[in-house]
Design a protein around this motif. Sequence first.
Motif, PDB file in Angstrom:
ATOM      1  N   THR A  26       0.872  -1.168   0.000  1.00 16.96           N
ATOM      2  CA  THR A  26       0.000   0.000   0.000  1.00 16.96           C
ATOM      3  C   THR A  26       0.907   1.216   0.000  1.00 16.96           C
ATOM      4  N   LYS A  27       0.810   2.005  -1.072  1.00 18.23           N
ATOM      5  CA  LYS A  27       1.657   3.188  -1.195  1.00 18.23           C
ATOM      6  C   LYS A  27       0.875   4.409  -0.721  1.00 18.23           C
ATOM      7  N   VAL A  28       1.452   5.111   0.240  1.00 17.75           N
ATOM      8  CA  VAL A  28       0.835   6.297   0.815  1.00 17.75           C
ATOM      9  C   VAL A  28       1.575   7.522   0.273  1.00 17.75           C
ATOM     10  N   ASP A  29       0.832   8.431  -0.321  1.00 18.71           N
ATOM     11  CA  ASP A  29       1.436   9.630  -0.906  1.00 18.71           C
ATOM     12  C   ASP A  29       1.674  10.671   0.186  1.00 18.71           C
TER      13      ASP A  29
ATOM     14  N   SER B 296      -3.746  -0.108  -8.150  1.00 16.86           N
ATOM     15  CA  SER B 296      -5.139   0.353  -8.096  1.00 16.86           C
ATOM     16  C   SER B 296      -5.212   1.826  -8.459  1.00 16.86           C
ATOM     17  N   ASP B 297      -6.408   2.283  -8.698  1.00 16.13           N
ATOM     18  CA  ASP B 297      -6.624   3.721  -8.810  1.00 16.13           C
ATOM     19  C   ASP B 297      -6.342   4.336  -7.442  1.00 16.13           C
ATOM     20  N   GLU B 298      -5.998   5.601  -7.448  1.00 24.88           N
ATOM     21  CA  GLU B 298      -5.754   6.291  -6.189  1.00 24.88           C
ATOM     22  C   GLU B 298      -7.072   6.486  -5.447  1.00 24.88           C
ATOM     23  N   LEU B 299      -7.033   6.271  -4.134  1.00 29.29           N
ATOM     24  CA  LEU B 299      -8.205   6.552  -3.318  1.00 29.29           C
ATOM     25  C   LEU B 299      -7.772   7.290  -2.073  1.00 29.29           C
ATOM     26  N   GLU B 300      -8.735   7.871  -1.382  1.00 32.30           N
ATOM     27  CA  GLU B 300      -8.414   8.633  -0.178  1.00 32.30           C
ATOM     28  C   GLU B 300      -8.995   7.938   1.038  1.00 32.30           C
TER      29      GLU B 300
ATOM     30  N   ILE C  84      -3.859   6.987  -1.299  1.00 30.95           N
ATOM     31  CA  ILE C  84      -3.170   5.695  -1.307  1.00 30.95           C
ATOM     32  C   ILE C  84      -3.449   4.939  -2.603  1.00 30.95           C
ATOM     33  N   LYS C  85      -2.551   4.004  -2.907  1.00 27.72           N
ATOM     34  CA  LYS C  85      -2.736   3.057  -4.010  1.00 27.72           C
ATOM     35  C   LYS C  85      -2.332   1.679  -3.502  1.00 27.72           C
ATOM     36  N   PHE C  86      -3.103   0.678  -3.875  1.00 30.03           N
ATOM     37  CA  PHE C  86      -2.754  -0.701  -3.571  1.00 30.03           C
ATOM     38  C   PHE C  86      -1.985  -1.266  -4.769  1.00 30.03           C
TER      39      PHE C  86
END
Length: 165
Positions: free
Chosen positions: A115-118, A142-146, A152-154
Amino acid sequence: MKAIVAVDKKWGIGKDNDLLFSIPEDMKFFRQTTKDKVVIMGSNTLKSFPNGNPLKNRINIVLSTKLKRDDCVVVDSIEQLAKEIKKYPKDDVFLIGGAMLYKTLLPYCTEALVTKVDADGGAQVFFENLDLLDGWVMEKESDELESNGYKIKFTTYKNNLVKDI
């Protein structure tokens, strides 16, 4: 065996023996992915859980030379760990930390669920940057979600140079 981890934009994973962020969507993903499976961790990761208790609805394996507990499986060497995890289907075994265990066991993982956290969490410990590591390729993103104010992106990385444990 698969690794599962949340990283900040510098591939940081922890600070003061705790996660960098509180992200409900990531915790939900972690719970759903590892429920009724096997999780492998070091003793500091176990200590970081509420009251230092193993995760419910999972087989908890802890690699430690000092720990003695009855509520989880404790192994004191990589050799012992290898014997223990052979009892379970490979896809049911998840490496969940900490940093030293990730670094040691990553070559034996077939995949890493990242899980990538911006954001920059001011980490003290880091995960290997899989984008720079030989043999590792991002297969899914994954698409970016909040979640809880974080973007984040999975992602799923595949290890094309898996070593036998």
